[in-house]
Structure formats: C-alpha cells, structure tokens
Scaffold this active site. Structure first.
Site, PDB file in Angstrom:
ATOM      1  N   ARG A  77      76.857 -44.786  83.179  1.00  0.00           N
ATOM      2  CA  ARG A  77      77.361 -46.107  82.776  1.00  0.00           C
ATOM      3  C   ARG A  77      76.379 -47.172  83.241  1.00  0.00           C
ATOM      4  O   ARG A  77      76.054 -47.247  84.442  1.00  0.00           O
ATOM      5  CB  ARG A  77      78.737 -46.398  83.400  1.00  0.00           C
ATOM      6  CG  ARG A  77      79.807 -45.345  83.158  1.00  0.00           C
ATOM      7  CD  ARG A  77      80.069 -45.049  81.710  1.00  0.00           C
ATOM      8  NE  ARG A  77      80.381 -46.242  80.937  1.00  0.00           N
ATOM      9  CZ  ARG A  77      80.446 -46.267  79.608  1.00  0.00           C
ATOM     10  NH1 ARG A  77      80.213 -45.175  78.917  1.00  0.00           N
ATOM     11  NH2 ARG A  77      80.729 -47.385  78.980  1.00  0.00           N
ATOM     12  N   HIS A  95      65.513 -40.645  86.898  1.00  0.00           N
ATOM     13  CA  HIS A  95      65.449 -40.756  85.442  1.00  0.00           C
ATOM     14  C   HIS A  95      64.494 -39.690  84.913  1.00  0.00           C
ATOM     15  O   HIS A  95      63.403 -39.509  85.466  1.00  0.00           O
ATOM     16  CB  HIS A  95      64.952 -42.160  85.068  1.00  0.00           C
ATOM     17  CG  HIS A  95      64.855 -42.376  83.592  1.00  0.00           C
ATOM     18  ND1 HIS A  95      65.963 -42.572  82.806  1.00  0.00           N
ATOM     19  CD2 HIS A  95      63.798 -42.395  82.758  1.00  0.00           C
ATOM     20  CE1 HIS A  95      65.580 -42.708  81.551  1.00  0.00           C
ATOM     21  NE2 HIS A  95      64.269 -42.605  81.497  1.00  0.00           N
ATOM     22  N   THR A 127      67.704 -51.836  89.546  1.00  0.00           N
ATOM     23  CA  THR A 127      67.760 -53.297  89.431  1.00  0.00           C
ATOM     24  C   THR A 127      68.631 -53.637  88.225  1.00  0.00           C
ATOM     25  O   THR A 127      69.104 -52.742  87.521  1.00  0.00           O
ATOM     26  CB  THR A 127      66.347 -53.884  89.237  1.00  0.00           C
ATOM     27  OG1 THR A 127      65.804 -53.342  88.031  1.00  0.00           O
ATOM     28  CG2 THR A 127      65.439 -53.549  90.414  1.00  0.00           C
TER      29      THR A 127
HETATM   30  N1  NHR Z   1      72.234 -49.739  85.717  1.00  0.00           N
HETATM   31  C1  NHR Z   1      71.272 -50.617  86.018  1.00  0.00           C
HETATM   32  N2  NHR Z   1      71.635 -51.915  86.157  1.00  0.00           N
HETATM   33  N3  NHR Z   1      69.981 -50.296  86.174  1.00  0.00           N
HETATM   34  C2  NHR Z   1      69.588 -49.018  86.029  1.00  0.00           C
HETATM   35  O1  NHR Z   1      68.309 -48.720  86.197  1.00  0.00           O
HETATM   36  C3  NHR Z   1      70.557 -48.022  85.711  1.00  0.00           C
HETATM   37  C4  NHR Z   1      71.891 -48.425  85.579  1.00  0.00           C
HETATM   38  C5  NHR Z   1      72.882 -47.482  85.252  1.00  0.00           C
HETATM   39  C6  NHR Z   1      72.543 -46.152  85.061  1.00  0.00           C
HETATM   40  C7  NHR Z   1      70.850 -44.335  84.886  1.00  0.00           C
HETATM   41  C8  NHR Z   1      70.057 -44.301  83.546  1.00  0.00           C
HETATM   42  C9  NHR Z   1      69.340 -42.982  83.382  1.00  0.00           C
HETATM   43  O2  NHR Z   1      68.919 -42.381  84.372  1.00  0.00           O
HETATM   44  C10 NHR Z   1      71.215 -45.759  85.186  1.00  0.00           C
HETATM   45  C11 NHR Z   1      70.232 -46.677  85.528  1.00  0.00           C
HETATM   46  C12 NHR Z   1      72.939 -44.503  81.089  1.00  0.00           C
HETATM   47  C13 NHR Z   1      72.474 -45.393  80.133  1.00  0.00           C
HETATM   48  C14 NHR Z   1      73.332 -45.808  78.957  1.00  0.00           C
HETATM   49  O3  NHR Z   1      72.824 -46.304  77.977  1.00  0.00           O
HETATM   50  C15 NHR Z   1      71.182 -45.897  80.315  1.00  0.00           C
HETATM   51  C16 NHR Z   1      70.421 -45.532  81.413  1.00  0.00           C
HETATM   52  C17 NHR Z   1      70.922 -44.658  82.374  1.00  0.00           C
HETATM   53  C18 NHR Z   1      72.177 -44.130  82.205  1.00  0.00           C
HETATM   54  N4  NHR Z   1      74.686 -45.634  79.047  1.00  0.00           N
HETATM   55  C19 NHR Z   1      75.668 -45.932  77.996  1.00  0.00           C
HETATM   56  C20 NHR Z   1      76.531 -47.148  78.357  1.00  0.00           C
HETATM   57  O4  NHR Z   1      77.100 -47.756  77.440  1.00  0.00           O
HETATM   58  C21 NHR Z   1      76.604 -44.765  77.803  1.00  0.00           C
HETATM   59  C22 NHR Z   1      75.867 -43.526  77.383  1.00  0.00           C
HETATM   60  C23 NHR Z   1      76.718 -42.242  77.507  1.00  0.00           C
HETATM   61  O5  NHR Z   1      77.849 -42.294  77.999  1.00  0.00           O
HETATM   62  O6  NHR Z   1      76.187 -41.191  77.143  1.00  0.00           O
HETATM   63  O7  NHR Z   1      76.672 -47.476  79.563  1.00  0.00           O
HETATM   64  O8  NHR Z   1      69.083 -42.557  82.239  1.00  0.00           O
END
Ligand code: NHR
Length: 182
Positions: A77, A95, A127
C-alpha cells in the site's frame, strides 16, 4: 520479513517488536506469532480510497510498539507523506530492481522487456515519493537468456533475503553507507 526477524539474534543491535500487516490472513503473521513476536493487522479494504483513515489505524499499533526502525517487506500500500513523516529517516523498504531503474510494479518483466543483462534489488529509505529515498544497499543478479519474469523474480528473491538483513544490521548501528552484494 522472516529473514529480517530471524537475523535479529545474538549480538545484533535490534530486535523485532511488532509484525504488522494489512492482511489478517497473511502467512507471515502466523510465523511471527510462532516466534513469540507481537503482531497486528489493519485491513485497508473497509477504508476504500481514504488512505488517511487507513493510516490513522495503521499508526496505532506502531505507536504502541514504539519501534526505532520500520521495515516494509512486501507491503503493497502506497503510504502518504504524512504517515512517512512519523518515521522519516528510519523507515526502510526493499524494492525488486536496481533503483533508480524500474520504480513501481512489474519490475522483472520490465527488465526482461528492456533487454537488460543485469537486474537485482535495492534497499532504500522510504520517503513521500515512491521508491525514491536514499539507497542503503543493492544486490545484482544476471539476467539469463530465456528467463521468464518468474525465473528472474525467484533469483532476485534469494538475494533480497541476504541484502535486507545485511542492510538492517548496518543501519541499526547508524551506518548508512550502501551495502553492495554479491
Ligand atoms: N510509500 C512511500 N511513501 N514511499 C515508498 O517508497 C513506498 C511506499 C509504500 C510501499 C513499496 C513499493 C515496492 O517495493 C512501498 C514503497 C506498492 C505500490 C503500489 O502501487 C508501489 C510501490 C511499492 C508498493 N500499490 C498500490 C496502491 O494503490 C496497490 C498495488 C497492489 O495492491 O498490488 O497502493 O514496490
């Protein structure tokens, strides 16, 4: 998550104080409980688009546990800047790409699609901007001819399990110099 938890033994400067998930059925919660680690879960789904309301609930068990360091491990999330500000400079994520390449999702397929010969994983500070904070460590793997995204993901994962504990150990001692593996 388990690799991190199981690394914090003996002379390690940190200990796990809480395993927190947005999925009450996550297998990792059961495994954490089996190790005697406190757990909590906050389902994001009832909150719909209201990320702030979800995060207000997510913050409660964290404020109880008072962690010095928060590690995202498979947490999917996106977190708001407000949430991140509570743990600025002490929240880590792993990541599955060699950042700054391939921020976001489907990183293995994107690396193969681009014809990259190397790929890997990165531990970085979290961040407000996604997959963007200071890099604390990277592990590189070869992309082999004929690799599927699943093949590559499995090869990267074995290194995620080595890199993240190595970075956490160094970070726990106040050292933010990047860990480079292999
Ligand atoms: N939040 C912030 N502010 N900054 C980062 O660097 C973050 C974060 C939250 C999660 C992990 C990241 C990864 O390792 C992470 C880093 C999910 C999404 C996403 O698009 C993007 C990056 C990461 C994790 N999530 C969707 C959403 O609407 C849902 C996607 C799903 O459920 O499959 O939150 O990749």
């Amino acid at each position: 998550m388990l690799s991190l938890v199981d690394s914090m033994i003996g002379g390690h400067p940190a200990r796990p104080c809480l395993v927190l998930s947005n999925d009450a059925d996550a297998g990792g919660l059961k495994k954490a409980r089996a190790r005697g680690i406190p757990t909590a879960a906050v389902d994001h789904r009832p909150f719909g688009e209201d990320r702030a309301a979800f995060e207000a609930e997510l913050l409660k068990p964290l404020q109880q546990a008072q962690p010095d360091i928060v590690c995202l491990a498979g947490f999917m999330r996106v977190l708001t800047g407000e949430f991140v500000s509570h743990f600025q400079g002490r929240m880590l994520n792993i990541h599955p790409s060699l950042l700054p390449k391939y921020k976001g999702l489907h990183t293995h397929a994107r690396a193969i699609e681009a014809g990259d010969t190397e790929h890997g994983c990165t531990v970085h500070e979290v961040t407000a901007a996604l997959d963007d904070g200071p890099i604390l460590g990277q592990a590189r793997v070869d992309v082999r001819p004929g690799d599927t995204p699943e093949d590559l993901a499995a090869r990267v994962l074995t290194w995620e399990h080595k890199l993240y504990p190595a970075v956490l150990r160094r970070f726990s001692m106040g050292n933010t110099e990047p860990v480079l593996l292999p």
